[in-house]
Scaffold this motif. Sequence first.
Motif, PDB file in Angstrom:
ATOM      1  N   GLY A   1       0.831  -1.193   0.000  1.00 53.04           N
ATOM      2  CA  GLY A   1       0.000   0.000   0.000  1.00 53.04           C
ATOM      3  C   GLY A   1       0.862   1.238   0.000  1.00 53.04           C
ATOM      4  O   GLY A   1       2.032   1.190   0.379  1.00 53.04           O
ATOM      5  N   PRO A   2       0.300   2.369  -0.437  1.00 47.83           N
ATOM      6  CA  PRO A   2       1.070   3.616  -0.437  1.00 47.83           C
ATOM      7  C   PRO A   2       1.338   4.105   0.975  1.00 47.83           C
ATOM      8  O   PRO A   2       0.785   3.573   1.953  1.00 47.83           O
TER       9      PRO A   2
ATOM     10  N   ALA B   1      -1.225   4.247   4.117  1.00 51.82           N
ATOM     11  CA  ALA B   1      -2.358   3.362   3.833  1.00 51.82           C
ATOM     12  C   ALA B   1      -2.826   2.596   5.066  1.00 51.82           C
ATOM     13  O   ALA B   1      -3.944   2.090   5.093  1.00 51.82           O
TER      14      ALA B   1
ATOM     15  N   ASN C   1      -5.683   0.046   0.432  1.00 56.05           N
ATOM     16  CA  ASN C   1      -5.876   1.389  -0.120  1.00 56.05           C
ATOM     17  C   ASN C   1      -7.093   2.028   0.536  1.00 56.05           C
ATOM     18  O   ASN C   1      -8.161   1.421   0.624  1.00 56.05           O
ATOM     19  N   ASN C   2      -6.912   3.255   1.012  1.00 52.93           N
ATOM     20  CA  ASN C   2      -8.001   3.990   1.660  1.00 52.93           C
ATOM     21  C   ASN C   2      -8.667   3.179   2.768  1.00 52.93           C
ATOM     22  O   ASN C   2      -9.889   3.193   2.930  1.00 52.93           O
TER      23      ASN C   2
ATOM     24  N   ALA D   1      -8.048  -3.611  -1.318  1.00 58.15           N
ATOM     25  CA  ALA D   1      -8.491  -3.423  -2.705  1.00 58.15           C
ATOM     26  C   ALA D   1      -8.506  -4.740  -3.454  1.00 58.15           C
ATOM     27  O   ALA D   1      -9.365  -4.966  -4.317  1.00 58.15           O
TER      28      ALA D   1
ATOM     29  N   THR E   1      -4.227   1.472  -6.297  1.00 59.92           N
ATOM     30  CA  THR E   1      -4.057   2.539  -5.313  1.00 59.92           C
ATOM     31  C   THR E   1      -4.279   3.921  -5.898  1.00 59.92           C
ATOM     32  O   THR E   1      -3.989   4.914  -5.256  1.00 59.92           O
ATOM     33  N   ASP E   2      -4.797   3.982  -7.121  1.00 63.02           N
ATOM     34  CA  ASP E   2      -5.154   5.277  -7.703  1.00 63.02           C
ATOM     35  C   ASP E   2      -6.410   5.782  -7.010  1.00 63.02           C
ATOM     36  O   ASP E   2      -7.450   5.135  -7.050  1.00 63.02           O
ATOM     37  N   SER E   3      -6.332   6.920  -6.374  1.00 64.76           N
ATOM     38  CA  SER E   3      -7.438   7.400  -5.544  1.00 64.76           C
ATOM     39  C   SER E   3      -8.703   7.646  -6.337  1.00 64.76           C
ATOM     40  O   SER E   3      -9.806   7.636  -5.804  1.00 64.76           O
TER      41      SER E   3
ATOM     42  N   PRO F   1     -10.719   1.585  -4.385  1.00 63.79           N
ATOM     43  CA  PRO F   1     -10.770   0.192  -4.778  1.00 63.79           C
ATOM     44  C   PRO F   1     -12.014  -0.185  -5.570  1.00 63.79           C
ATOM     45  O   PRO F   1     -12.164  -1.323  -5.964  1.00 63.79           O
TER      46      PRO F   1
END
Length: 328
Positions: free
Chosen positions: A38-39, A42, A210-211, A215, A304-306, A310
């Motif tokens: 994760g970024p 995360a 992610n978030n 995801a 992980t692209d906002s 997900p």
Amino acid sequence: MTHPAIAANGLRKSYGDKTVLDGIDLTVPAGTVFALLGPNGAGKTTAVKILSTLITADDGELSVGGHDLAADPQAVRAAIGVTGQFSAIDGLITGEENMLLMADLHHLPKREGRRVTAELLERFDLVDAAKKPAAGYSGGMKRRLDIAMTLVGGPRIIFLDEPTTGLDPRSRHTMWGIIRELVADGVTVFLTTQYLEEADELADRIAVLNNGKIAAEGTAEELKRIVPGGHVKLRFTDPHAYRSAASALTGASPDEEALSLRIPSDGSQRELRSILDRLDTAGIEADELTVHTPDLDDVFFALTDSATAPASVPAQPNQPNQPKENAR
């Protein structure tokens, strides 16, 4: 029935109005490597801190080593070892003294503590540096000492939070070898990392966080197949065979100059068999067949692209895991 080494159901954690972990589910079979990707921010380190009893969860059913995390955290602590992002060694004392200090903290008898220390220093190639202050160790040596200290108590479950961050490629590969050896001995490793190659090399299963949510989860190959861009490339030397294949394989993208065809595919055995069956039926033989699948970089960026994750990529269901041969 064998219990998983680590199980989390509905794990939640918030700080004020910031939700860090939003009901995640994880299952890690014993004797495997599980990688959490994760970024930054995360929630990877938060998950490790909760599962290793350093902080408490807001909600969720959690067990580690067969012990309920909320009801018996002391039993969990007795079963695990933790190597955090930042070194836990004392630079003012020698590597050997760091190891003996850990033996004392584990209440090992003096003779047993010295035996374990000597064995681990040998195993991690630290004998020559054992009598030197740890402050003078290289980054790779400090990381090896960190993990050696984690193993003093003989844990069967180890949490490694970004263990190779800042290491040079040679030291990173050395660390990978150590992790594989541990798993070969039956140890379970819960790994967080931002090096996608590392997860690809080591992990039996990978989850992308992610978030605050998972995801997607699966093996590296399963994750690669859920991202668009995979294809099979067929190359021909005979123009007639090339044209016949182009007619037989509807949907293929032709390259007249290279006499090649590109067919969208997830790289699965089923799809490859379908392509080959169509060629066989038409009496066509390709000179070269290559399968191209997205790598974990593609998976990471997609998940992980906002703006899209997900929701745009479905989470993968938990499935029984088979450990990689000689992986740990």
